[in-house]
Design a protein around this motif. Structure first.
Motif, mmCIF file in Angstrom:
data_model
loop_
_atom_site.group_PDB
_atom_site.id
_atom_site.type_symbol
_atom_site.label_atom_id
_atom_site.label_comp_id
_atom_site.label_asym_id
_atom_site.label_seq_id
_atom_site.Cartn_x
_atom_site.Cartn_y
_atom_site.Cartn_z
ATOM 1 N N LEU A 218 0.787 -1.037 -0.238
ATOM 2 C CA LEU A 218 -0.084 -0.143 -0.052
ATOM 3 C C LEU A 218 0.864 1.373 -0.109
ATOM 4 N N GLY A 219 2.249 1.168 -0.266
ATOM 5 C CA GLY A 219 3.096 2.120 -0.187
ATOM 6 C C GLY A 219 3.240 2.836 1.104
ATOM 7 N N LEU A 220 3.218 1.937 2.304
ATOM 8 C CA LEU A 220 3.295 2.680 3.595
ATOM 9 C C LEU A 220 4.464 1.775 4.261
ATOM 10 N N ALA A 221 5.475 1.202 3.559
ATOM 11 C CA ALA A 221 6.243 0.462 4.179
ATOM 12 C C ALA A 221 7.399 1.310 5.073
ATOM 13 N N VAL A 222 7.761 2.315 4.485
ATOM 14 C CA VAL A 222 8.570 3.185 5.305
ATOM 15 C C VAL A 222 8.008 3.911 6.334
ATOM 16 N N ALA A 223 6.826 4.435 6.178
ATOM 17 C CA ALA A 223 5.763 5.329 7.304
ATOM 18 C C ALA A 223 5.662 4.055 8.147
ATOM 19 N N ASN A 224 5.266 2.915 8.201
ATOM 20 C CA ASN A 224 4.995 1.902 8.889
ATOM 21 C C ASN A 224 6.387 1.493 9.886
ATOM 22 N N SER A 225 7.327 1.422 9.170
ATOM 23 C CA SER A 225 8.642 0.992 9.934
ATOM 24 C C SER A 225 9.016 2.193 10.895
ATOM 25 N N LEU A 226 8.795 3.547 10.442
ATOM 26 C CA LEU A 226 9.127 4.557 11.416
ATOM 27 C C LEU A 226 8.043 4.793 12.189
ATOM 28 N N ALA A 227 6.963 4.278 12.167
ATOM 29 C CA ALA A 227 5.964 4.263 13.342
ATOM 30 C C ALA A 227 6.432 3.295 14.360
#
Length: 519
Positions: A218-227
């Motif tokens: 969903l294009g959220l891998a980096v955002a999820n990792s930082l969360a």
């Protein structure tokens, strides 16, 4: 032997360990398989740039994977070398054997924990999975004191059952707990909350390092990792260029630079030397044949380019108007035009070293000759030209089928024909073929000398630099009998680049076909 946290000081930021899985998860991308020497080359660069943990492969998958992991482990100096293993005794034993020569070995074992995976993939009940967790971690811990355990499809696992699995893994000796978003389903608030709840609810959660492994569906891998990091994770599993299955993994370069640039809201640090990022990105692109999209964050060709008049005006006045980081921070040189046909060997060697290449004398001589030939053909030689030249040379080392000469007849008169000389197993061979256009004729000529059933699935051309004399970089992908291979090459002559890229892919295809036959 987990990563050691730097000694605390008043100004020290919490350390986040970078776990690179380009060689394992990244290589599972269709068509992205790497040769033995390419894996060694990339692992060496990752250790040099400061990656903490290198997941070198899946030793039980094949003899080739085992050999690569073993040699990477033997060559390692400072990085933890990790191998992946399923929860089966044979996998774990094989993994332990592969990493044992590393200065800092790690076994990474996993099992699925979500209801859908347990039912349809494992065909196991919850009790059987819990038993497998304890047995596998205990076996791995008997082979090395650094064991990582992963709950595959953790984000679709029932929370109470996930806690039970992790509790058993910690009690059995796991020192790192990985919580993968295997199918890229989570969003940042949800994933960060999961990490926080696990840490709060599991006894001895402070005795392990918590790790995030996020896919990018969903294009959220980096955002999820930082969360995850913001909620207590201190290891991020990522890949250069975001390489990985399906839509890929969290991109290493984006994770590292997000923490470096936004230290105000992400007060963490890594051990990665960011000046290596552009070089690492280029190496992975060259090895896999996967071009980096122009607008890719951090390492894309346009990441530091400004075409809009408003942007250009602002940049001329102050670069900070439209750039939040400097090109040099990620290893992009501000100077591009410095070499020409009058440049000497020493200047060329110094130029290569400034770009991160150290070649043996014979390879340097070959590269210098190719540079001179290029300089005679091009009015200006840019940094990107030199990078393409050297990468193309390195890509061809050790290939069974080599390129020697090409002559093509094209135009409206037809028929388009190609005659080619190849070196196959040390013997020069000639072929002449027709085609529906010059590129088709070239590929038909190659196919006559090396018959195969692979289908050309992808053919892409883009210019390395501007101008009508620019080098062309060609990428191809072959697919046949369930085997996929990509190739890439550069040359001022697009047809020569096409032939070399096709041969690069064909060499990989033939090697994989032979390995499958032997297996």
């Amino acid at each position: 032997m987990t990563p050691e946290t730097p000694s605390a000081t008043a100004a020290a930021k919490p350390r986040v360990f970078i776990f690179d899985t380009t060689l394992r998860d990244g290589e599972q991308s269709p068509g992205a398989s790497m040769t033995h020497n390419e894996k060694l080359e990339l692992a060496g660069l990752m250790e040099e740039m400061g990656v903490d943990i290198i997941e070198a492969g899946f030793p039980a998958a094949s003899d080739g994977d085992f050999a690569a992991v073993s040699e990477i482990a033997a060559r390692s100096k400072s990085a933890i070398i990790c191998g992946l293993a399923r929860s089966t005794p044979a996998d774990i034993a094989r993994c332990g054997e592969a990493v044992k020569k590393a200065a800092r070995p790690r076994i990474h074992t996993f099992i699925s924990t979500s209801p859908v995976h347990m039912k349809h993939k494992l065909k196991m009940g919850p009790n059987a999975v819990l038993e497998a967790v304890g047995r596998s971690v205990t076996q791995a811990r008997g082979l090395t004191d650094d064991v990582e355990w992963s709950a595959e499809d953790a984000t679709r696992t029932e929370f109470d059952f996930l806690c039970k699995c992790i509790d058993i893994a910690i009690a059995s000796g796991a020192r790192t707990i990985n919580v993968p978003d295997t199918v890229g389903y989570s969003h940042p608030h949800e994933y960060g909350d999961l990490i926080r709840r696990l840490i709060e609810n599991i006894p001895n959660s402070d005795k392990v390092i918590w790790s995030a492994h996020c896919h990018n569906d969903l294009g959220l891998a980096v955002a999820n990792s930082l969360a995850a990091v913001a909620n207590g994770a201190r290891q991020v599993e990522c890949a250069i260029n975001g390489l990985g299955e399906r839509a890929g993994n969290a991109a290493l370069e984006e994770i590292v630079m997000a923490m470096k640039v936004r230290g105000d809201t992400l007060p963490y640090e890594t051990g990665v030397d960011t000046t290596y990022l552009a070089r690492a990105s280029g190496m992975v692109s060259r090895i896999t044949g996967f071009p980096v999209q122009y607008n890719k964050a951090i390492v894309g060709k346009n990441a530091f380019a400004h075409e809009s008049g408003i942007h250009q005006d602002g940049m001329l006045k102050n670069s900070e108007t439209y750039e939040i980081m400097k090109p040099e921070d990620v290893g992009v040189s501000k100077t591009s035009l410095v070499m020409g046909k009058l440049s000497g060997r020493n200047a060329f060697r110094d130029k290569l070293e400034s770009m991160g290449y150290t070649l043996e004398p014979d390879a340097l001589n070959d590269a210098f000759k190719r540079f001179k030939d290029l300089a005679d053909r091009k009015k200006h030689v840019f940094d990107d030209d030199i990078i393409a030249l050297v990468d193309e040379q390195l890509a061809g080392i050790g290939e069974r089928i080599g390129f020697k000469r090409l002559r093509v007849v094209a135009g409206t008169e037809g028929p388009q024909t190609a005659e080619i000389d190849l070196i196959i197993d040390g013997v020069e061979q000639f072929s002449l073929a027709r085609g529906n256009g010059p590129v088709d004729a070239v590929f038909n000529a190659i196919r006559q000398l090396v018959p195969h059933q692979a289908v050309l699935e992808l053919y892409q051309v883009h210019a390395v630099t501007g101008g009508t004399d620019a080098q062309a970089t060609v990428s191809v992908r072959l697919n046949g009998d369930g085997i996929m291979a990509t190739g890439r090459s550069s040359d001022p002559d697009t047809l020569v680049a096409s032939a070399k890229a096709y041969l690069h892919a064909l060499n990989k295809f033939e090697v994989r076909k032979a390995k499958r036959k032997a297996a």
